[in-house]
Design a protein around this motif. Structure first.
Motif, PDB file in Angstrom:
ATOM      1  N   GLU A  32       0.848  -1.186   0.000  1.00  0.00           N
ATOM      2  CA  GLU A  32       0.000   0.000   0.000  1.00  0.00           C
ATOM      3  C   GLU A  32       0.886   1.240   0.000  1.00  0.00           C
ATOM      4  O   GLU A  32       1.865   1.318   0.737  1.00  0.00           O
ATOM      5  N   LEU A  33       0.550   2.186  -0.838  1.00  0.00           N
ATOM      6  CA  LEU A  33       1.274   3.452  -0.868  1.00  0.00           C
ATOM      7  C   LEU A  33       0.677   4.349   0.215  1.00  0.00           C
ATOM      8  O   LEU A  33      -0.496   4.718   0.150  1.00  0.00           O
ATOM      9  N   GLU A  34       1.492   4.662   1.215  1.00  0.00           N
ATOM     10  CA  GLU A  34       1.023   5.537   2.291  1.00  0.00           C
ATOM     11  C   GLU A  34       0.906   6.966   1.775  1.00  0.00           C
ATOM     12  O   GLU A  34       1.674   7.386   0.909  1.00  0.00           O
ATOM     13  N   ILE A  35      -0.038   7.683   2.344  1.00  0.00           N
ATOM     14  CA  ILE A  35      -0.292   9.049   1.917  1.00  0.00           C
ATOM     15  C   ILE A  35      -0.182   9.977   3.116  1.00  0.00           C
ATOM     16  O   ILE A  35      -0.687   9.673   4.198  1.00  0.00           O
ATOM     17  N   GLU A  36       0.485  11.096   2.908  1.00  0.00           N
ATOM     18  CA  GLU A  36       0.588  12.120   3.950  1.00  0.00           C
ATOM     19  C   GLU A  36      -0.265  13.300   3.506  1.00  0.00           C
ATOM     20  O   GLU A  36      -0.178  13.754   2.369  1.00  0.00           O
ATOM     21  N   GLU A  37      -1.105  13.770   4.412  1.00  0.00           N
ATOM     22  CA  GLU A  37      -1.946  14.921   4.110  1.00  0.00           C
ATOM     23  C   GLU A  37      -1.310  16.172   4.692  1.00  0.00           C
ATOM     24  O   GLU A  37      -0.942  16.201   5.871  1.00  0.00           O
ATOM     25  N   ILE A  38      -1.178  17.192   3.861  1.00  0.00           N
ATOM     26  CA  ILE A  38      -0.540  18.437   4.281  1.00  0.00           C
ATOM     27  C   ILE A  38      -1.549  19.572   4.119  1.00  0.00           C
ATOM     28  O   ILE A  38      -2.068  19.796   3.012  1.00  0.00           O
ATOM     29  N   TYR A  55       4.091  -2.444   3.807  1.00  0.00           N
ATOM     30  CA  TYR A  55       3.835  -3.860   3.577  1.00  0.00           C
ATOM     31  C   TYR A  55       3.252  -4.492   4.827  1.00  0.00           C
ATOM     32  O   TYR A  55       3.611  -4.127   5.944  1.00  0.00           O
ATOM     33  N   GLY A  56       2.376  -5.462   4.618  1.00  0.00           N
ATOM     34  CA  GLY A  56       1.892  -6.278   5.735  1.00  0.00           C
ATOM     35  C   GLY A  56       2.885  -7.400   5.979  1.00  0.00           C
ATOM     36  O   GLY A  56       3.960  -7.453   5.371  1.00  0.00           O
ATOM     37  N   ASN A  57       2.557  -8.298   6.876  1.00  0.00           N
ATOM     38  CA  ASN A  57       3.401  -9.468   7.119  1.00  0.00           C
ATOM     39  C   ASN A  57       2.939 -10.634   6.262  1.00  0.00           C
ATOM     40  O   ASN A  57       1.754 -10.767   5.959  1.00  0.00           O
ATOM     41  N   LEU A  58       3.876 -11.488   5.895  1.00  0.00           N
ATOM     42  CA  LEU A  58       3.565 -12.744   5.203  1.00  0.00           C
ATOM     43  C   LEU A  58       3.174 -13.747   6.277  1.00  0.00           C
ATOM     44  O   LEU A  58       3.958 -14.030   7.185  1.00  0.00           O
TER      45      LEU A  58
END
Length: 145
Positions: A32-38, A55-58
């Motif tokens: 997942e691409l994390e997003i920062e809100e400014i 990333y999550g865990n396998l």
């Protein structure tokens, strides 16, 4: 026609014990691409900027292996560490196979290490398999061409 998700194979670095490469379930293939809100002064909206990949865990599940296999030894040593030595990382390959045992797709989990081990509950009133769950963190994963 889409391939089934029931026929897959795992490989942990140089560990080639058949019991250590046989699992009944693999989950956690997610990025997942994390997003920062400014918030900009005077604006009613926020700018949404890409921050980095998360990333999550396998998570792998299999019937309990009752002997000390190389995978079990590595997992136990990593989880029960006193941190006097670095945790050993290894690459993990997960391949989705067709009916002829040929990989349709392979994902490479780079620098994986065990972060959790658990057993299913023991219940005398049920006739169920003892299932162990192994969970791995990793640096990144990608699909191998």
């Amino acid at each position: 026609m889409s391939p089934g998700s029931f026929y897959f194979q795992l490989q942990f670095g140089a560990i080639f014990t058949p019991a250590d490469n046989a699992f009944q379930e693999a989950t956690g293939l997610a990025a997942e691409l994390e997003i920062e809100e400014i918030q900009e002064g005077g604006q009613a909206y926020k700018h949404r900027m890409p921050k980095g990949t998360k990333y999550g865990n396998l998570v792998l599940r299999r019937g309990f292996v009752s002997f000390n296999s190389p995978l079990t030894t590595w997992v136990e040593a990593s989880i029960n560490t006193d941190f006097s030595k670095p945790i050993k990382c290894t690459d993990v390959l997960l391949s989705l196979l067709n009916g002829q045992n040929v990989p349709l797709a392979t994902w490479h989990f780079r620098e994986a290490w065990p972060v959790k081990w658990s057993m299913s509950d023991f219940k005398s009133q049920e006739n169920a398999l003892a299932i162990e769950t192994l969970e791995f963190a990793y640096a990144e994963f990608h699909r191998v061409a």
